[in-house]
Scaffold this motif. Structure first.
Motif, mmCIF file in Angstrom:
data_model
loop_
_atom_site.group_PDB
_atom_site.id
_atom_site.type_symbol
_atom_site.label_atom_id
_atom_site.label_comp_id
_atom_site.label_asym_id
_atom_site.label_seq_id
_atom_site.Cartn_x
_atom_site.Cartn_y
_atom_site.Cartn_z
ATOM 1 N N ASN A 111 -5.797 15.155 11.416
ATOM 2 C CA ASN A 111 -6.182 14.458 12.628
ATOM 3 C C ASN A 111 -7.076 13.313 12.176
ATOM 4 O OD1 ASN A 111 -8.062 13.872 15.014
ATOM 5 N ND2 ASN A 111 -6.604 15.298 15.945
ATOM 6 N N GLU A 112 -7.064 12.206 12.879
ATOM 7 C CA GLU A 112 -7.942 11.082 12.504
ATOM 8 C C GLU A 112 -9.409 11.504 12.454
ATOM 9 O OE1 GLU A 112 -7.647 7.969 11.386
ATOM 10 O OE2 GLU A 112 -5.463 8.168 11.305
ATOM 11 N N PHE A 113 -9.792 12.477 13.278
ATOM 12 C CA PHE A 113 -11.174 12.967 13.264
ATOM 13 C C PHE A 113 -11.491 13.758 11.994
ATOM 14 C CE2 PHE A 113 -10.353 12.687 17.912
ATOM 15 C CZ PHE A 113 -11.286 11.698 18.199
ATOM 16 N N TRP A 114 -10.461 14.241 11.292
ATOM 17 C CA TRP A 114 -10.648 15.075 10.095
ATOM 18 C C TRP A 114 -10.218 14.343 8.829
ATOM 19 C CZ3 TRP A 114 -6.868 18.935 12.684
ATOM 20 C CH2 TRP A 114 -7.431 19.424 13.866
ATOM 21 N N LYS A 115 -10.108 13.031 8.878
ATOM 22 C CA LYS A 115 -9.525 12.279 7.755
ATOM 23 C C LYS A 115 -10.307 12.412 6.450
ATOM 24 C CE LYS A 115 -11.664 7.858 8.920
ATOM 25 N NZ LYS A 115 -11.419 6.482 9.303
ATOM 26 N N TYR A 116 -11.539 12.817 6.532
ATOM 27 C CA TYR A 116 -12.311 12.966 5.297
ATOM 28 C C TYR A 116 -12.087 14.312 4.620
ATOM 29 C CZ TYR A 116 -14.516 8.779 7.045
ATOM 30 O OH TYR A 116 -14.716 7.501 7.529
ATOM 31 N N ILE A 117 -11.423 15.234 5.322
ATOM 32 C CA ILE A 117 -11.189 16.562 4.728
ATOM 33 C C ILE A 117 -9.716 16.954 4.673
ATOM 34 C CG2 ILE A 117 -13.496 17.414 5.268
ATOM 35 C CD1 ILE A 117 -12.200 18.937 7.654
ATOM 36 N N HIS A 118 -8.844 16.233 5.391
ATOM 37 C CA HIS A 118 -7.402 16.490 5.344
ATOM 38 C C HIS A 118 -6.669 15.161 5.331
ATOM 39 C CE1 HIS A 118 -7.240 20.839 5.900
ATOM 40 N NE2 HIS A 118 -8.327 20.684 6.643
ATOM 41 N N MET A 119 -5.676 15.057 4.451
ATOM 42 C CA MET A 119 -4.921 13.812 4.345
ATOM 43 C C MET A 119 -3.885 13.697 5.448
ATOM 44 S SD MET A 119 -4.221 13.408 0.278
ATOM 45 C CE MET A 119 -3.772 15.095 -0.102
ATOM 46 N N LEU A 146 -2.575 24.587 13.232
ATOM 47 C CA LEU A 146 -4.011 24.408 13.417
ATOM 48 C C LEU A 146 -4.343 23.004 13.902
ATOM 49 C CD1 LEU A 146 -5.214 26.144 10.131
ATOM 50 C CD2 LEU A 146 -5.162 27.131 12.414
ATOM 51 N N GLY A 147 -3.489 22.053 13.549
ATOM 52 C CA GLY A 147 -3.712 20.673 13.950
ATOM 53 C C GLY A 147 -3.174 20.425 15.345
ATOM 54 N N LEU A 148 -3.280 19.191 15.790
ATOM 55 C CA LEU A 148 -2.855 18.808 17.130
ATOM 56 C C LEU A 148 -1.491 18.137 17.118
ATOM 57 C CD1 LEU A 148 -6.319 17.410 18.274
ATOM 58 C CD2 LEU A 148 -5.388 19.713 18.625
ATOM 59 N N HIS A 149 -0.735 18.326 16.061
ATOM 60 C CA HIS A 149 0.581 17.723 15.924
ATOM 61 C C HIS A 149 1.647 18.818 15.951
ATOM 62 C CE1 HIS A 149 0.300 19.272 11.850
ATOM 63 N NE2 HIS A 149 -0.842 18.632 11.709
ATOM 64 N N PRO A 150 2.900 18.468 16.250
ATOM 65 C CA PRO A 150 3.978 19.462 16.159
ATOM 66 C C PRO A 150 4.088 19.999 14.725
ATOM 67 C CG PRO A 150 4.729 17.491 17.291
ATOM 68 C CD PRO A 150 3.374 17.180 16.719
ATOM 69 N N TRP A 151 4.503 21.245 14.564
ATOM 70 C CA TRP A 151 4.487 21.886 13.244
ATOM 71 C C TRP A 151 5.377 21.174 12.235
ATOM 72 C CZ3 TRP A 151 8.353 24.158 10.373
ATOM 73 C CH2 TRP A 151 9.579 24.325 10.998
ATOM 74 N N TYR A 152 6.455 20.542 12.646
ATOM 75 C CA TYR A 152 7.388 19.876 11.744
ATOM 76 C C TYR A 152 6.989 18.433 11.428
ATOM 77 C CZ TYR A 152 8.833 17.979 16.190
ATOM 78 O OH TYR A 152 8.816 17.359 17.416
ATOM 79 N N GLU A 153 6.049 17.856 12.184
ATOM 80 C CA GLU A 153 5.687 16.455 12.008
ATOM 81 C C GLU A 153 5.173 16.123 10.602
ATOM 82 O OE1 GLU A 153 3.531 14.040 15.140
ATOM 83 O OE2 GLU A 153 2.002 14.114 13.544
ATOM 84 N N PRO A 154 4.297 16.947 10.010
ATOM 85 C CA PRO A 154 3.787 16.593 8.681
ATOM 86 C C PRO A 154 4.885 16.444 7.633
ATOM 87 C CG PRO A 154 2.487 18.354 9.645
ATOM 88 C CD PRO A 154 3.665 18.149 10.539
ATOM 89 N N ILE A 155 5.826 17.384 7.610
ATOM 90 C CA ILE A 155 6.864 17.310 6.579
ATOM 91 C C ILE A 155 7.786 16.122 6.829
ATOM 92 C CG2 ILE A 155 8.462 18.930 7.686
ATOM 93 C CD1 ILE A 155 7.750 18.630 3.897
ATOM 94 N N GLU A 156 8.097 15.830 8.079
ATOM 95 C CA GLU A 156 8.937 14.663 8.375
ATOM 96 C C GLU A 156 8.252 13.376 7.919
ATOM 97 O OE1 GLU A 156 12.054 14.376 9.516
ATOM 98 O OE2 GLU A 156 12.324 16.538 9.659
#
Length: 191
Positions: A111-119, A146-156
């Motif tokens: 999440n943009e709010f967590w950019k310092y701890i998650h890419m 755990l994030g606010l995105h759909p589960w498949y979004e990161p891999i896509e």
């Protein structure tokens, strides 16, 4: 449940006390600071390296060190990134240890709010380039939401970013074996 089968635990500074509290004997635990390494046997070395994340939950944070790890044998090197925000440490690690045969990097729960701890996924692809990784295996995206995105979004997003940068990917099913230096699983199984 794992404790009885564990001979040795290598972890970051300060984590050993938690393991002792959970029943591990202190003689089983080896804590490392960044840049410290341990020779596991005649062919295997583990080095603790920087990562950008906080440690701990709740009111008392940053009482232990957060680390990534480089596992090296005479033939192969594997970078295990753990959770980390994107920063210059990836390029520094790549300059010192690259090229790296396999980089296991997180690409989810961002999440943009967590950019310092998650890419963000695009930063995961850039981190693989910075590390001089021959192959990127994206992790930390498919098991829990755990994030606010759909589960498949990161891999896509990481697949697209890796394709733009010509980075080979390994995309195993959860639990599927991956053999370093062999053909990597590349099926787009989540689709």
């Amino acid at each position: 449940a794992l404790r009885s089968g564990v001979k040795k635990v290598v972890t970051a500074l300060g984590v050993g006390a938690h393991l002792e509290k959970w029943g591990y004997d202190s003689t089983q635990i080896q804590e490392l600071d960044w840049q410290e390494e341990i020779v596991l046997d005649s062919t295997l070395t583990l080095t603790a390296l920087p990562a950008r994340h906080f440690s701990g939950r709740g009111f008392k944070r940053n009482q232990t060190l957060w680390a990534s790890y480089m596992l090296r044998s005479p033939n192969y090197s594997i970078y295990i990134g753990g959770d980390s925000g994107y920063d210059a440490h990836f390029k520094q690690i790549g300059e010192k240890y690259g090229p790296i045969d396999l980089a296991i990097l997180e690409c989810g729960q961002y999440n943009e709010f967590w950019k310092y701890i998650h890419m963000m996924p695009e930063e995961t692809a850039q981190a693989a380039l910075d590390l001089q990784a021959k192959v990127l295996m994206p992790v930390h995206w498919s098991k829990f939401t755990l994030g606010l995105h759909p589960w498949y979004e990161p891999i896509e997003r990481v697949v697209a970013a890796a394709a733009q940068r010509n980075i080979p990917l390994a995309t195993p099913l959860i639990g599927q074996p991956v053999f370093i230096g062999k053909e990597y699983p590349t099926a787009l199984w989540w689709r």
